[in-house]
Write a protein that holds these residues in place. Structure first.
Motif, short mmCIF file in Angstrom:
data_model
loop_
_atom_site.label_atom_id
_atom_site.label_comp_id
_atom_site.label_asym_id
_atom_site.label_seq_id
_atom_site.Cartn_x
_atom_site.Cartn_y
_atom_site.Cartn_z
N ARG A 196 0.67 -1.31 0.19
CA ARG A 196 -0.17 -0.52 0.11
C ARG A 196 1.36 1.01 -0.18
O ARG A 196 1.92 1.08 0.32
CB ARG A 196 -0.99 0.15 1.24
CG ARG A 196 0.19 0.54 2.47
CD ARG A 196 -1.80 -0.03 3.61
NE ARG A 196 -0.84 0.35 5.05
CZ ARG A 196 -1.50 0.68 6.43
NH1 ARG A 196 -2.43 -0.20 6.10
NH2 ARG A 196 -0.58 0.89 7.16
N MET A 197 0.35 2.45 -0.57
CA MET A 197 0.86 3.15 -0.44
C MET A 197 -0.15 4.82 -0.49
O MET A 197 -1.06 4.38 -0.89
CB MET A 197 2.40 3.72 -1.73
CG MET A 197 1.22 3.60 -3.10
SD MET A 197 2.50 3.92 -4.30
CE MET A 197 3.48 5.19 -4.26
N GLY A 198 0.60 5.49 0.25
CA GLY A 198 -0.36 6.67 0.46
C GLY A 198 -0.70 7.93 1.19
O GLY A 198 0.86 7.74 2.01
N ILE A 217 -3.61 3.91 -2.21
CA ILE A 217 -3.61 2.69 -3.39
C ILE A 217 -2.94 1.54 -1.93
O ILE A 217 -2.23 1.45 -1.85
CB ILE A 217 -2.88 2.64 -4.30
CG1 ILE A 217 -2.79 4.46 -5.43
CG2 ILE A 217 -3.00 2.25 -5.21
CD1 ILE A 217 -1.59 4.61 -6.63
N PHE A 260 -2.28 -2.64 -2.73
CA PHE A 260 -2.36 -3.78 -4.00
C PHE A 260 -2.46 -5.39 -3.39
O PHE A 260 -1.99 -5.17 -2.00
CB PHE A 260 -1.19 -3.37 -4.46
CG PHE A 260 -0.26 -2.65 -4.88
CD1 PHE A 260 -0.64 -1.93 -5.97
CD2 PHE A 260 0.52 -1.17 -4.18
CE1 PHE A 260 -0.78 -0.61 -6.28
CE2 PHE A 260 1.14 -0.15 -4.85
CZ PHE A 260 0.56 0.09 -5.33
N SER A 280 3.45 3.73 3.90
CA SER A 280 3.99 2.62 2.72
C SER A 280 3.92 1.64 4.07
O SER A 280 4.66 1.61 4.52
CB SER A 280 4.54 2.98 1.61
OG SER A 280 5.75 2.93 2.41
N ARG A 281 3.84 0.25 2.91
CA ARG A 281 3.93 -0.57 3.46
C ARG A 281 4.37 -1.72 2.25
O ARG A 281 3.36 -1.57 1.05
CB ARG A 281 4.11 -1.44 4.57
CG ARG A 281 2.38 -1.93 3.99
CD ARG A 281 2.14 -2.04 5.60
NE ARG A 281 0.88 -3.36 5.55
CZ ARG A 281 -0.80 -3.29 6.31
NH1 ARG A 281 -0.25 -2.97 7.32
NH2 ARG A 281 -1.40 -4.09 6.10
N ILE A 282 5.24 -2.93 2.85
CA ILE A 282 4.68 -4.06 1.96
C ILE A 282 5.04 -5.51 2.14
O ILE A 282 6.17 -5.70 2.93
CB ILE A 282 5.62 -3.97 -0.24
CG1 ILE A 282 5.50 -5.13 -0.85
CG2 ILE A 282 7.02 -3.87 0.50
CD1 ILE A 282 6.46 -5.32 -2.11
#
Lengths: 295, 295, 295
Positions: free
Chosen positions: C4-6, C291, C293, C18-20
């Protein structure tokens, strides 16, 4: 990866016990036919970047060279006695013998482990609290002979520290293998720790037997150790057991023993249970029963 | 993922050095044709959940927007000088220049690194000990022009902290690229740190050359820096080298240099070795030789 | 995995966020047709080896038995109210009610969460600072009926500690489900904590509604809580909202509320934003837009 779930008795209580681990195996081949690769579990990932867990290798006709958290030469060829229980049940292991636990932290002190002097912890060397970084292991098989050599680098960054090295060889003839190993920890102060092992394995039909004798000398706090492990397969059921005796140089000693069974459910799942105990003061019976998964 | 194993000389001793890392690359495409994804190494996993390592992106005809542990705009377009050795050999790097290491922790201080002012550490901003969280990077290519912009969010949770932003642009004409970048750290107290870079790259047959000039102003502790890196391919062999000079505003300065070679074994394995050193007081020659794997 | 990012507003500032995360799902099937497996995210890997994050399961016609970091029985059947925002926006959640936050650390205190008494944190039990290790969860569906049972093992190693257990059942009739759960924390000192929940869900065309009432008794610091969540789908757009009230036994209380929307870009990407707030003293409006993902 692998997973497990079940209940474990730690000597005074039954506890739930579960875990899951993801393992990544990477490999490749050079144009000249050498194979290389490594594997790392997700929980090892941080230490694997400094070579103190997981390992990498390159192999070819000459044998295999591995670096990282590798076992010592003797353990590479001979391994340990058969494991019991779905959680390994090390709570009553040889590390509880007072003469082996004071003054120096040894690895390989589980109930079913052959008490090898070197390797097995990515650079933690007997008698030192520093991690001397990745270890090196060479193994090779030439016809009936197998050989192994291992070393730590003897440096904690730029400080000289205890250095370990070990050599082992084995000869296989049909269902019988006999081998010997010699391990040295070259300590920065005091007398070097030395240890030799003789290990024999035999397979009789569905039953495999492994026996060893280990003899410490020099500054080694282990005087001697011996043990035998047996594993028998009856259809989907495997029964494992061991008796494992160690005696420290200060005379304290103890025997650990365990028995367990595994029933293969197929597809990578097994029901596994075991009981282990020892006559060492302060230890209690360990038991477990659970399901093991491999993916 | 990637792996490596070999020996490294750190200025006083040879040490074993190995590591293995598993990397996960994730991507997808929206119905409208935008691409998105990210990558994370297993050892970054915990910090990746707070955006201070690894990164995510979304890209399309407009360019690419990335968030997380991203480089600054200048580094995104120009990168660093060629690396030598299988371990990068940063021990004698520019961070040893006393005027660059005291008072503020700069990133990008390795021996072969262009000393960019911003980015490269997931929210660690020059002159602040707090991590201001994920950084943002935009890159886009439009014909012969490439542009990049980056920013940190200037907040450590709700506390205002040093904020960084950077702009860079490059123009490519055949085998030549010329570009410039400008970076600012807007500090909460004192004078802003500023830095401009001019970078040129050229390819002559099998040889690639990169040269840069960086000029600090404002509160920046870097006065100027310049360097050149060369990489030549001879069949399976690649030879890399660099000379990298930096001067702090207090007059302390130094030159780091390195030379190394890599021999491609095919299949993702290379034998790589190098030597690096500098004339900076307190540094010693660094050298290594090992095998690198990519999976 | 997911990413996610924003940007997120935490009540006083807008921050990048943000993170993944990489997730590994493992499964298998025994010869007898039982399914088993587990999943673990890379960032959970270390705790997953001791069963305090991630989980493993075995399932068949009898239902599903899971062990590790599992939710309690009630949460397993009923879940939480609809989530808003790409970061969940829990900053103004029920945990800010002073009577629920002092003296005992409760899980499930987010703005949109039903304040279940048990589960959800891999062995952290209300009123105890120790982690009692893996939890156990059973769920089964038999025709229109679903049942669930859960327990912690009540031991921090060999020390008895607060033990939790819970039972829940649900009946589904077409688009309507009604269910109830009962949860107990059997504390080592003092009065047991008890809590019952009634939960109903209904689907009207493209709109799903969930409402609950929870009633605490015994030593429970929650007197009562109730709330309603709504989720409506309009083509690619989903709108979510909730109102969530809780009252502690000391009379302190508060209402959290949130509204948000998600627009599906296809391929696993969504634009998601939301606003959440509460009337609890000391909380501020939370908002985000970004956003998300999934890979």
């Amino acid at each position: 990866g692998d997973g497990r779930m079940g209940v474990m008795y730690n000597g005074s209580d039954w506890n739930f016990n579960s875990r899951i681990r993801a393992k990544f195996t990477m490999s490749g081949q050079t144009d000249g036919g050498l194979e290389f690769g490594g594997s790392v579990r997700a929980d090892q990932a941080t230490n694997a970047t400094s070579g103190t867990s997981a390992s990498v290798y390159i192999s070819g006709a000459f044998g295999k060279v591995s670096m990282g958290d590798v076992v010592g030469a003797s353990e590479a060829l001979f391994g340990d006695l058969a494991e019991v229980g779905y959680t390994d049940l090390d709570g009553a292991g040889l590390g509880n013998i007072s003469g082996l636990s004071v003054g120096a932290s040894r690895n390989n002190m589980g109930a079913n482990e052959i008490p090898y002097l070197t390797g097995d912890n990515g650079g933690s060397v007997v008698g030192s609290t520093a991690n001397t970084g990745p270890n090196l292991l060479y193994t090779g098989t030439f016809g009936a002979f197998s050989v192994a050599a291992s070393a730590s680098d003897g440096k904690a960054v730029s400080t000289s520290d205890n250095q370990e090295y070990a050599l082992a060889a084995a000869y296989t003839m049909g269902d019988y293998t006999i081998g010997a190993g010699y391990e040295i920890v070259d300590v920065t102060t005091g007398q070097n720790w030395k240890q030799g092992e003789i290990v024999g394995t035999a397979t009789f039909g569905n039953t495999a037997v492994k026996a060893y004798y280990a003899d410490g000398s020099g500054g080694n706090n282990l005087d001697k150790a011996y043990g035998i492990g047996v594993s028998s397969v009856f259809g989907a059921t495997t029964v494992n057991g061991y008796v494992n005796y160690a005696e420290a140089t200060d005379g304290t000693n103890g025997t650990a023993y365990g028995i367990g069974a595994a029933y293969d459910l197929g597809g990578g799942a097994s029901v596994v249970g075991g009981v282990a105990d020892s006559d060492i003061a302060g230890t209690d019976t360990q038991a477990d029963l659970g399901i093991k998964f491999s993916f």
